[in-house]
Design an enzyme around this catalytic site. Structure first.
Site, PDB file in Angstrom:
ATOM      1  N   HIS A 455       9.993 -32.368 -13.221  1.00  0.00           N
ATOM      2  CA  HIS A 455       8.657 -31.977 -13.656  1.00  0.00           C
ATOM      3  C   HIS A 455       7.638 -32.062 -12.531  1.00  0.00           C
ATOM      4  CE1 HIS A 455       9.696 -32.352 -18.140  1.00  0.00           C
ATOM      5  NE2 HIS A 455       9.719 -31.109 -17.732  1.00  0.00           N
ATOM      6  N   GLU A 697      -3.118  -2.734 -37.086  1.00  0.00           N
ATOM      7  CA  GLU A 697      -1.767  -3.287 -36.988  1.00  0.00           C
ATOM      8  C   GLU A 697      -0.942  -3.010 -38.234  1.00  0.00           C
ATOM      9  OE1 GLU A 697      -1.936  -7.566 -36.471  1.00  0.00           O
ATOM     10  OE2 GLU A 697      -3.681  -7.746 -37.757  1.00  0.00           O
ATOM     11  N   ASP A 721       2.422  -6.464 -34.762  1.00  0.00           N
ATOM     12  CA  ASP A 721       2.607  -6.176 -36.188  1.00  0.00           C
ATOM     13  C   ASP A 721       2.777  -4.681 -36.439  1.00  0.00           C
ATOM     14  OD1 ASP A 721       2.757  -8.600 -37.619  1.00  0.00           O
ATOM     15  OD2 ASP A 721       0.651  -8.972 -37.148  1.00  0.00           O
ATOM     16  N   CYS A 768      -4.359  -5.427 -28.146  1.00  0.00           N
ATOM     17  CA  CYS A 768      -4.161  -6.849 -27.871  1.00  0.00           C
ATOM     18  C   CYS A 768      -2.757  -7.322 -28.227  1.00  0.00           C
ATOM     19  CB  CYS A 768      -5.212  -7.687 -28.594  1.00  0.00           C
ATOM     20  SG  CYS A 768      -5.188  -7.461 -30.364  1.00  0.00           S
TER      21      CYS A 768
END
Ligand code: PEP
Ligand code: MG
Length: 838
Positions: A455, A697, A721, A768
């Site tokens: 990490h 959408e 969508d 978007c």
């Protein structure tokens, strides 16, 4: 006579319950209440010593029943038993019944002379009365009415989910943390099994050390009242690849190798290690060698006090990690900062805590030794795994472990402050040390241990600090102040560079810094095609924490602010004030840049704990988005008022999700007007002229875009969508990914229709959905006429760069050709062919 002890996190609650029971039994039995802790600043909590004192105060040889609220109340009560004389211990019973109902039932039974068995049975059956009153069906059959033979969370339906783990590195630390985070949201007991081995799904260490790899089949078993919901949430997480972006891990893993024990000398006199973060650094060496005092083991007499000391150490560490997490979000973004979420889960791991408690209470060992023993064992468990990535997680466990120890032993962590810019040399660097590094003062990093997937290496890359790891123990002998040079991309360290080597490296560093600056500047410049057509570029954000990163990557505004995060994972809806403050934080950070805030898009697949959404056969086709909000006008108007208030004096726009009909837009606008009137009546400032748009959408919205365009100020196309609804292909179902592809010609035709309708009505149209962040699709989208593209922040530089590489005329030609393609694959090929990078 049996007596009763009431334990709660809140002194007031415990006293209130006692008062209520007292009314019923009128002094016939002994009742003691205890709650809270002796900290006026933060009085909520439980204290084992207080529980012990309460038990002693009402102790009776006929028996004592202890009722607790939750979490640490149970732990404290268990610990309190340890303080009692053994013969007394045997007469004290911890009862798992609900606090209020259980106390009332137990008190009444005790007051009529019931023995301990009868009192316990009565308490355990206490919910039957309420269940009956609420007509929850046949009380005898209700799991709630069953006398609890075992803890409440192990009752209820049992459900199983079997799935194959697809993400590149399996359930390594961060996905494991996300998995445990989801599991912990549910009351049900949840286990995870692989092969014959089983883990508690709420324990980060058990889950991570189960060693689940890519391709493994795992079985998740949930038992309890919310088992179905829990498994659904886990399925959703798995569908989301457990939150991993595999490309990043691929590149990190590609450079990973086992740490080297001895330095390798190259022909030009450099030491070779593992390339962990690219870039050149030249400067004085600085040895960073923090050491903890030796942990000594001694025996303690007051186990209660020792456990409390450890609890305080743990609480202090939680606060520090929380702070580091916030810093890390600012410095390196949400995704990398998730390392510290995993650290928090390590601290809350029930198996670790149980083991430490057992060492203190059973073996009477001091807190430091108990804790360190458990931490070392857990780190060793990770190291024993045969996967280098998982082995590197031992460093995370040790990091968390040391943090608690530093608090317990009251030692200061050595500061990471320097008088001049340095190259830091260390045995290993913990993630929490790495995130504290100031890139202006730490020119480079070299460690003896570690791999490229540790990490610290990931954080060094995110901070842009050149780094080499795995250089071996001889690093310790490098004198502080000696001028050294590193090439992080090549993994080379020169301890005494020759003048000509130094000159070459200096030139390489100058070029590296220049390239970095160019990339940064380029991402800040607007996206303009070769023939001067500008496209607005925005970022999709999920809350204020994403704003810094959005600006860093060159966002010109926020094209989609998903507000769901404010509403999920809590027990009550956020208030108007709370929401207004969060929205204001975003708009203030964005200055006068436009911010499009989307109203709540929950329902169906995203449950709200405080609203009964019911079960739906087809949640994506069900009660979600605007449909849900129109049916919950108070909740909706609260959000609208908060948005209107935050917009005062700012460039904030409002957007409704999941619109399918004109009726819905009009109804939403009516509620918006009501919200405005309510604010006016309260004399509060708000943006009365706020622009209103809708997401396109739902195919119905695209089909009637010409009508909808007259109702609003803008459209934003949600291809995620829109694609699933146009193609009738679930966006989360791996079997239909080919269909659920936004490049399907049918979807492109819907986009064209929407853009045309918008432009004919004189409004602008953005996108978007995920397609907007696909750099290769940029000519297609610009050619289709989109005015704005909004995407996740890291995608911005590449999309801007792509737009600068073509003319609007070419883009229109590509769009025309794409609309004539007969499959998504054909569109994909067309885009690949015309993309300059290919
Ligand atoms: C979309 O559907 O394209 C969209 C951006 O919304 P979400 O992904 O939040 O459903
Ligand atoms: Mg959507």
């Amino acid at each position: 006579m049996v007596s009763i002890v009431i334990v709660s996190h809140s002194a007031k609650l415990a006293e209130g319950v006692r008062e209520l029971a007292e009314q019923m039994v009128q002094g016939q039995i002994q009742l003691a209440a205890t709650g809270g802790i002796d900290d006026p600043e933060n009085p909520i909590g439980t204290d084992a010593m207080k529980v012990y004192e309460a038990i002693e105060a009402v102790y009776d040889d006929d028996g004592v029943v202890v009722l607790m609220d939750l979490g640490s109340a149970v732990l404290s009560a268990e610990l309190a038993l340890e303080f009692l004389e053994p013969q007394r211990q045997a007469n004290v019973y911890l009862c798992e019944a609900p606090l209020v109902e259980g106390t009332m039932a137990a008190a009444v039974q005790a007051s009529v002379g019931g023995d301990i068995r009868q009192v316990m049975a009565e308490a355990r059956g206490a919910l039957a009365i309420k269940a009956g009153q609420l007509q929850a069906g046949d009380a005898a059959e209700s799991p709630l009415a069953e006398p609890a033979g075992e803890p409440a969370e192990t009752q209820g339906p049992v459900e199983q989910l079997r799935l194959v783990v697809y993400n590149r590195l399996g359930l390594h630390a961060r996905p494991a943390a996300r998995f445990v985070g989801v599991a912990n949201r549910y009351e049900s007991s949840i286990s995870l099994s692989k092969g014959g081995a089983e883990a508690n799904a709420k324990s980060i260490n058990q889950v991570a050390t189960l060693g689940v790899r890519q391709g493994d089949e795992i079985v998740i078993t949930a038992r309890g009242p919310d088992a179905t919901l829990a498994l659904q949430a886990i399925q959703d997480l798995a569908d989301d690849n457990f939150g991993d972006r595999d490309e990043e891990l691929e590149s990190a893993a590609a450079t990973a190798a086992a740490p080297v024990a001895e330095p390798v000398q190259t022909e030009d006199g450099a030491m070779a290690g593992i390339a962990a973060s690219p870039g050149i650094a030249i400067g004085p060496a600085f040895q960073y060698r923090p050491r903890l005092p030796e942990v000594t083991t001694y025996s303690v007499t007051d186990a209660g006090a020792e456990w409390r000391r450890l609890e305080e150490g743990l609480a202090g560490a939680v606060q520090e990690i929380d702070q580091l997490h916030k810093t890390a979000i600012r410095q390196v973004g949400q995704a990398e900062a998730a390392i510290f979420e995993a650290h928090l889960l390590i601290l809350q791991d029930p198996t670790l805590l149980d083991a430490a408690q057992a060492a203190i209470v059973d073996d009477r060992v001091n807190a430091e030794a108990a804790w360190f023993g458990v931490i070392e064992q857990t780190a060793a468990d990770y190291q024993a795994l045969d996967d280098t990535y998982m082995q590197a997680r031992a460093a995370d466990v040790m990091d968390v472990g040391r943090r608690v120890l530093t608090g317990l032993m009251d030692v200061e962590r050595p500061p990471l402050e320097f008088d001049e810019p340095v190259i830091l040399l260390a045995a290993d660097l913990t993630p929490s040390d790495t995130v504290r590094l100031d890139p202006a003062l730490v020119l480079g990093l070299c460690t003896e241990l570690g791999g490229a997937t540790s990490h610290s290496a990931i954080l060094a890359r995110a901070l842009g600090i050149p780094a080499i790891v795995g250089l071996g123990p001889s690093l310790e002998s490098v004198p502080g102040g000696q001028k050294i040079a590193i090439d992080g991309g090549q993994g080379r360290l020169w301890l005494t560079p020759e003048p000509d080597q130094l000159a070459g490296l200096e030139e390489k560093r100058r070029q590296w810094l220049l390239d970095r600056q160019r990339a940064k500047d380029a991402s800040r410049r607007p996206a303009v095609t070769v023939d001067n057509h500008r496209v607005e570029i925005g970022a999709n954000i999920g809350g204020p924490h994403d704003v810094t990163i959005a600006l860093e990557f060159g966002a010109e505004g926020v094209g989609l602010f998903r507000t769901e995060f404010l509403f999920l994972d809590r027990q009550t809806a956020p208030t108007e004030e709370e929401q207004a403050a969060v929205y204001a934080e975003v708009v203030q950070a964005m200055g006068q840049r436009p911010v499009i805030i989307r109203t709540l898009d929950v329902g169906g697949d995203k449950p709200l704990p405080y609203i009964d959404l019911g079960q739906e056969d087809n949640p994506f086709l069900g009660w979600r988005g605007i449909r849900f909000c129109l049916d919950e006008p108070e909740l909706f108007k609260t959000q609208l008022r908060a948005i209107l208030r935050a917009g005062h004096g700012h460039n904030l726009k409002l957007m409704f999700p999941m619109i399918g009909t004109l009726t819905e837009v009009r109804a939403a606008k009516t509620l918006l007007n009501e919200a405005k009137s309510e604010l006016k009546a309260r004399d509060l400032p708000f943006d009365a002229q706020m622009e209103v748009g809708i997401m396109v959408e739902v195919p119905a919205a695209a089909a009637s875009a010409d009508q909808l365009a007259h109702e609003v100020d803008f459209f934003s196309i949600g291809t995620n969508d829109l694609t699933q609804y146009v193609m009738a292909a679930d966006r989360g179902n791996a079997r239909v990914t080919d269909l659920a592809d936004a490049l399907q010609p049918a979807v492109l035709r819907m986009i064209r229709q929407t853009v045309r309708a918008a432009h004919e009505a004189g409004i602008w149209v953005g996108m978007c959905g995920e397609l907007a962040g696909n750099a290769q699709a940029a000519p297609l989208l610009v050619g289709l006429g989109l005015d704005e593209l909004s995407m996740s922040a890291p995608a911005i530089p590449a999309v801007k760069e792509a737009i600068r590489g073509f003319t609007l005329t070419t883009a229109r030609e590509i769009a025309e050709q794409a609309l004539g393609c007969t499959s998504a694959a054909e569109v994909d090929q067309l885009l690949a062919k015309s993309f300059p990078g290919n």
